[in-house]
Every structure is written in C-alpha cells, then in structure tokens.
Design a protein around this motif. Sequence first.
Motif, PDB file in Angstrom:
ATOM      1  N   ARG A 290       0.846  -1.182   0.000  1.00 48.08           N
ATOM      2  CA  ARG A 290       0.000   0.000   0.000  1.00 48.08           C
ATOM      3  C   ARG A 290       0.886   1.237   0.000  1.00 48.08           C
ATOM      4  O   ARG A 290       1.608   1.504   0.948  1.00 48.08           O
ATOM      5  CB  ARG A 290      -0.925   0.028   1.203  1.00 48.08           C
TER       6      ARG A 290
ATOM      7  N   TYR B  35      -1.126  10.196   1.500  1.00 52.60           N
ATOM      8  CA  TYR B  35      -2.398  10.913   1.540  1.00 52.60           C
ATOM      9  C   TYR B  35      -3.433  10.145   0.743  1.00 52.60           C
ATOM     10  O   TYR B  35      -4.470   9.764   1.263  1.00 52.60           O
ATOM     11  CB  TYR B  35      -2.212  12.320   0.979  1.00 52.60           C
ATOM     12  N   TYR B  36      -3.119   9.872  -0.514  1.00 57.05           N
ATOM     13  CA  TYR B  36      -3.936   8.971  -1.314  1.00 57.05           C
ATOM     14  C   TYR B  36      -3.331   7.574  -1.189  1.00 57.05           C
ATOM     15  O   TYR B  36      -2.133   7.403  -1.339  1.00 57.05           O
ATOM     16  CB  TYR B  36      -3.956   9.405  -2.776  1.00 57.05           C
ATOM     17  N   TYR B  37      -4.182   6.608  -0.948  1.00 55.05           N
ATOM     18  CA  TYR B  37      -3.671   5.254  -0.705  1.00 55.05           C
ATOM     19  C   TYR B  37      -4.078   4.334  -1.844  1.00 55.05           C
ATOM     20  O   TYR B  37      -5.236   4.327  -2.272  1.00 55.05           O
ATOM     21  CB  TYR B  37      -4.234   4.720   0.619  1.00 55.05           C
ATOM     22  N   TYR B  38      -3.130   3.542  -2.293  1.00 46.92           N
ATOM     23  CA  TYR B  38      -3.411   2.621  -3.383  1.00 46.92           C
ATOM     24  C   TYR B  38      -2.409   1.476  -3.340  1.00 46.92           C
ATOM     25  O   TYR B  38      -1.325   1.606  -2.780  1.00 46.92           O
ATOM     26  CB  TYR B  38      -3.347   3.341  -4.733  1.00 46.92           C
ATOM     27  N   MET B  39      -2.756   0.362  -3.944  1.00 44.46           N
ATOM     28  CA  MET B  39      -1.899  -0.816  -3.929  1.00 44.46           C
ATOM     29  C   MET B  39      -1.180  -0.898  -5.263  1.00 44.46           C
ATOM     30  O   MET B  39      -1.795  -1.219  -6.281  1.00 44.46           O
ATOM     31  CB  MET B  39      -2.739  -2.054  -3.612  1.00 44.46           C
ATOM     32  N   ASP B  40       0.116  -0.587  -5.226  1.00 43.49           N
ATOM     33  CA  ASP B  40       0.838  -0.403  -6.473  1.00 43.49           C
ATOM     34  C   ASP B  40       1.718  -1.585  -6.862  1.00 43.49           C
ATOM     35  O   ASP B  40       2.135  -1.671  -8.016  1.00 43.49           O
ATOM     36  CB  ASP B  40       1.671   0.878  -6.429  1.00 43.49           C
TER      37      ASP B  40
ATOM     38  N   ASN C 158      -9.408   4.464  -6.878  1.00 45.55           N
ATOM     39  CA  ASN C 158      -8.373   3.833  -7.681  1.00 45.55           C
ATOM     40  C   ASN C 158      -9.002   2.888  -8.700  1.00 45.55           C
ATOM     41  O   ASN C 158     -10.085   2.353  -8.460  1.00 45.55           O
ATOM     42  CB  ASN C 158      -7.419   3.042  -6.789  1.00 45.55           C
TER      43      ASN C 158
ATOM     44  N   TYR D 264      -8.051  -0.525 -11.215  1.00 45.31           N
ATOM     45  CA  TYR D 264      -7.127  -1.624 -11.480  1.00 45.31           C
ATOM     46  C   TYR D 264      -7.595  -2.401 -12.708  1.00 45.31           C
ATOM     47  O   TYR D 264      -8.787  -2.510 -12.978  1.00 45.31           O
ATOM     48  CB  TYR D 264      -7.063  -2.603 -10.303  1.00 45.31           C
TER      49      TYR D 264
ATOM     50  N   LEU E  90      -2.375  -1.675 -10.981  1.00 49.01           N
ATOM     51  CA  LEU E  90      -2.864  -0.317 -10.739  1.00 49.01           C
ATOM     52  C   LEU E  90      -2.767   0.511 -12.009  1.00 49.01           C
ATOM     53  O   LEU E  90      -1.703   0.586 -12.623  1.00 49.01           O
ATOM     54  CB  LEU E  90      -2.045   0.329  -9.627  1.00 49.01           C
TER      55      LEU E  90
END
Lengths: 121, 107
Positions: free
Chosen positions: A100, A104-109, B34, B36, B46
Amino acid sequence: QLQLQESGPGLVKPSETLSLSCTVSGGSISSSHYYWAWIRQPPGKGLEWIGSIYYGGNTYYNPSLKSRVTISVDTSKNQFSLKLSSVTAADTAVYYCARREGDYYYYMDVWGRGTTVTVSS
Amino acid sequence: DIQMTQSPSSLSASVGDRVTITCRASQSISDYLNWYQQKPGKAPKLLIYAASSLQSGVPSRFSGSGSATDFTLSISSLQPEDFAAYYCQQSYTSPWTFGQGTKVEIK
C-alpha cells in the motif's frame, strides 16, 4: 525492483487455520512510507480487502473477517503473514499480498502473483 | 461499509473504440478512488489513483475522472492488450472496498 511472493499450503481443511506468508524482495518492509496488505478473490468473483499492516505492527482489518484474521510482520525476514481461522469453503480464493503506497492517497501499487487456497476435507 | 457499484458489468468493444466504465460510491469519497486492470490468471495492476492520476508506466490512453460519488475510467482507443476486467476501489475509509468489476470483451 520490488517483488512480493506469497507462500503457504494450497489446501486447508474446514475449521482449520489458513496460514500464508508474503516475502518482500528488492526493498525493505521496514520503510516508513508503506503499509502491506492482503486481498483475496474467490473463484470467478471480485476482490476483497482482508487487512493491512505497518512494519511497526499497526493493523487494520476488514470488519467482516476481523474475528478470524491476524496479520503480522517479521522485519528480520522481510515478510508479513496472514492467519485466517475457522475456515470454510467460502474462504476458498486466490490470496494476494500487496504494497500500500501513499501518504495521503492510498493505493496498492505492487502485487504478488497470488496463491490459490482451497478449503476442502 | 462504502458500496462501490460499477456499470456495466460487461461490455463488448472493438479495437480502436473509446470505452467508458462508471463507478458509483454509496457515499462521498472525495477523490479517493483507484482503478485496477486484471487479466485472467494474473494479479490486478494499478492504472489510476486519486481518481485521475495515471500510474507510472500506464499508457496515456487510460484516463480517470470524477469526484464525490461518481467516477469514470476511459480508454481512448482500445488496444488488444486492454481486454481484461477492470475494478474500482475506494481508499477513503476502512474497510477498503472494490466494485464488482467490469469485463471488457472483444466484439
């Protein structure tokens, strides 16, 4: 580059505990910038977030699974782990670990390839 | 929990078409949204974060827009490698939740 790899038994009996590990390579799990997450996907269905952990041990769990889930981290092994107790056939899924990102902005990259777990006697 | 609803559930399109997928949240999530892409047998990838920010390495034909409760993912000119499932996900509040997915198929 950063890679994640899930490992653990592919078959678990009903009522037993599912245990998976995710090994992080190409980077440190102890970075202050990231949390580490587990997500699952039942066959032919959508994605469900299970929970996340910080290297210091702070955790967030999905309330729908919270009573059965434990996520832990082992910084010496650069790993984090998932335990899901009292499993049933409904817990059959592909289990993914992911990083993760974000302050501030959360995303799974970054995601692992996933591991299939079947609950069956 | 915040419910995420995508539409359509599936669509058929041709190479070169413009494709738009919609995601609606059950309450305002600002721009904590987000997108995906998932191909069969693979992990999700992503594409877009913070509603409209393109993830590094993702082709510019992908774009995202929206705020509050209504969001869209657009593919300006569909390529053969874009046939896949697409999921929206909110990161506004725990538990993080995903849409049910939109499958983009070849017409």
